[in-house]
Design a protein around this motif. Structure first.
Motif, PDB file in Angstrom:
ATOM      1  N   GLN A  98       0.871  -1.169   0.000  1.00  0.00           N
ATOM      2  CA  GLN A  98       0.000   0.000   0.000  1.00  0.00           C
ATOM      3  C   GLN A  98       0.912   1.223   0.000  1.00  0.00           C
ATOM      4  OE1 GLN A  98      -2.826   0.119   3.222  1.00  0.00           O
ATOM      5  NE2 GLN A  98      -3.583   2.128   2.663  1.00  0.00           N
ATOM      6  N   LEU A  99       0.570   2.241  -0.780  1.00  0.00           N
ATOM      7  CA  LEU A  99       1.411   3.430  -0.901  1.00  0.00           C
ATOM      8  C   LEU A  99       0.699   4.662  -0.382  1.00  0.00           C
ATOM      9  CD1 LEU A  99       2.863   3.017  -4.512  1.00  0.00           C
ATOM     10  CD2 LEU A  99       3.831   2.187  -2.357  1.00  0.00           C
ATOM     11  N   ALA A 100       1.474   5.543   0.229  1.00  0.00           N
ATOM     12  CA  ALA A 100       0.989   6.846   0.659  1.00  0.00           C
ATOM     13  C   ALA A 100       2.181   7.802   0.576  1.00  0.00           C
ATOM     14  CB  ALA A 100       0.446   6.780   2.080  1.00  0.00           C
ATOM     15  N   ALA A 101       1.910   9.044   0.277  1.00  0.00           N
ATOM     16  CA  ALA A 101       2.991  10.024   0.184  1.00  0.00           C
ATOM     17  C   ALA A 101       2.449  11.405   0.474  1.00  0.00           C
ATOM     18  CB  ALA A 101       3.638   9.983  -1.198  1.00  0.00           C
ATOM     19  N   TYR A 102       3.379  12.290   0.832  1.00  0.00           N
ATOM     20  CA  TYR A 102       3.004  13.676   1.096  1.00  0.00           C
ATOM     21  C   TYR A 102       4.140  14.600   0.694  1.00  0.00           C
ATOM     22  CZ  TYR A 102       5.983  13.763   5.284  1.00  0.00           C
ATOM     23  OH  TYR A 102       7.046  13.715   6.144  1.00  0.00           O
ATOM     24  N   SER A 103       3.788  15.857   0.540  1.00  0.00           N
ATOM     25  CA  SER A 103       4.773  16.891   0.282  1.00  0.00           C
ATOM     26  C   SER A 103       4.411  18.102   1.131  1.00  0.00           C
ATOM     27  CB  SER A 103       4.779  17.280  -1.200  1.00  0.00           C
ATOM     28  OG  SER A 103       5.694  18.345  -1.419  1.00  0.00           O
ATOM     29  N   ASN A 104       5.424  18.741   1.676  1.00  0.00           N
ATOM     30  CA  ASN A 104       5.207  19.946   2.478  1.00  0.00           C
ATOM     31  C   ASN A 104       5.239  21.206   1.630  1.00  0.00           C
ATOM     32  OD1 ASN A 104       4.704  18.783   4.955  1.00  0.00           O
ATOM     33  ND2 ASN A 104       6.835  18.819   5.606  1.00  0.00           N
ATOM     34  N   THR A 105       5.016  21.055   0.340  1.00  0.00           N
ATOM     35  CA  THR A 105       4.854  22.194  -0.557  1.00  0.00           C
ATOM     36  C   THR A 105       3.798  21.840  -1.599  1.00  0.00           C
ATOM     37  OG1 THR A 105       5.916  23.746  -2.090  1.00  0.00           O
ATOM     38  CG2 THR A 105       6.743  21.494  -2.113  1.00  0.00           C
ATOM     39  N   THR A 106       3.031  22.827  -1.986  1.00  0.00           N
ATOM     40  CA  THR A 106       2.053  22.622  -3.058  1.00  0.00           C
ATOM     41  C   THR A 106       2.516  23.272  -4.363  1.00  0.00           C
ATOM     42  OG1 THR A 106       0.801  24.610  -2.438  1.00  0.00           O
ATOM     43  CG2 THR A 106       0.094  22.512  -1.458  1.00  0.00           C
ATOM     44  N   THR A 107       3.729  23.798  -4.369  1.00  0.00           N
ATOM     45  CA  THR A 107       4.254  24.404  -5.592  1.00  0.00           C
ATOM     46  C   THR A 107       4.427  23.317  -6.639  1.00  0.00           C
ATOM     47  OG1 THR A 107       5.435  26.065  -4.299  1.00  0.00           O
ATOM     48  CG2 THR A 107       6.130  25.774  -6.590  1.00  0.00           C
ATOM     49  N   PRO A 108       3.749  23.439  -7.778  1.00  0.00           N
ATOM     50  CA  PRO A 108       3.840  22.394  -8.805  1.00  0.00           C
ATOM     51  C   PRO A 108       5.264  22.201  -9.337  1.00  0.00           C
ATOM     52  CG  PRO A 108       1.992  23.857  -9.249  1.00  0.00           C
ATOM     53  CD  PRO A 108       2.804  24.494  -8.156  1.00  0.00           C
TER      54      PRO A 108
END
Length: 189
Positions: A98-108
């Motif tokens: 199962q995969l999950a991910a995040y980023s602490n920026t929303t800059t494309p």
């Protein structure tokens, strides 16, 4: 309890152990067991290369032991996520985790690549064929990182979250990480 491999660039930070413990504590709060890359004993080998290979093997074994690979895809040392983290996420995909991910920026991704490698104003660049100063095409999909990262997570029915945190705490702010854990816990019910 499901185990989560906590992939990310935090291992390179001066307070890596502290961040790892904080992440594992949050995992426990939401009913998971966190496995941080430093949760293994690697004895120094005869050469630096042999030590590096032992670390790599140890991380792969932690990924194999996990039920979920949760990756911090916040850009690190450049416009994209940490290369080792990307590898671990891909390994998890290949192992059908199962995969999950995040980023602490929303800059494309496009904006970050343009900032570092573009020339002139991005508003003047031809839409559908935006290229950097070396004439290499830049992805224009509005994604946070390379299409294979978000695409692989999506195809695995995984979760991806992005949020903006104070740049001074880009790698230590765990608010988006915690929001992702909460969603994983809700999903598990």
């Amino acid at each position: 309890m499901q185990t989560i491999y906590l992939a990310g660039p935090e291992v390179f930070l001066p307070n890596a152990e502290e961040i790892g413990e904080n992440k594992k504590s949050l995992c426990k709060k939401y009913g998971f067991i966190g496995l941080f890359p430093l949760d293994k004993v690697i004895t120094p080998q005869k050469t630096p290369i042999e030590t590096a290979l032992a670390i790599s093997e140890g991380n792969e074994l932690l990924v194999e032991r996990s039920d979920i690979v949760l990756a911090n895809l916040t850009p690190f040392r450049g416009t994209s996520a940490d290369a080792g983290t990307i590898y671990e996420l891909g390994l998890g995909r290949g192992l059908r985790k199962q995969l999950a991910a995040y980023s602490n920026t929303t800059t494309p991704f496009l904006e970050r690549v343009w900032r570092d490698y573009g020339q002139g104003s991005i508003e003047q660049a031809p839409k559908g064929d935006i290229r950097d100063r070396l004439n290499h095409k830049i992805e224009e999909f509005g994604l946070i990182d390379n299409l294979m990262l978000e695409g692989g997570i999506h195809l695995a029915n995984g979760l991806f979250l992005a949020g903006d945190v104070n740049n001074a705490y880009l790698y230590s702010d765990l608010s988006v990480f915690e929001a992702l854990l909460k969603k994983l816990a809700e999903q598990a019910l």
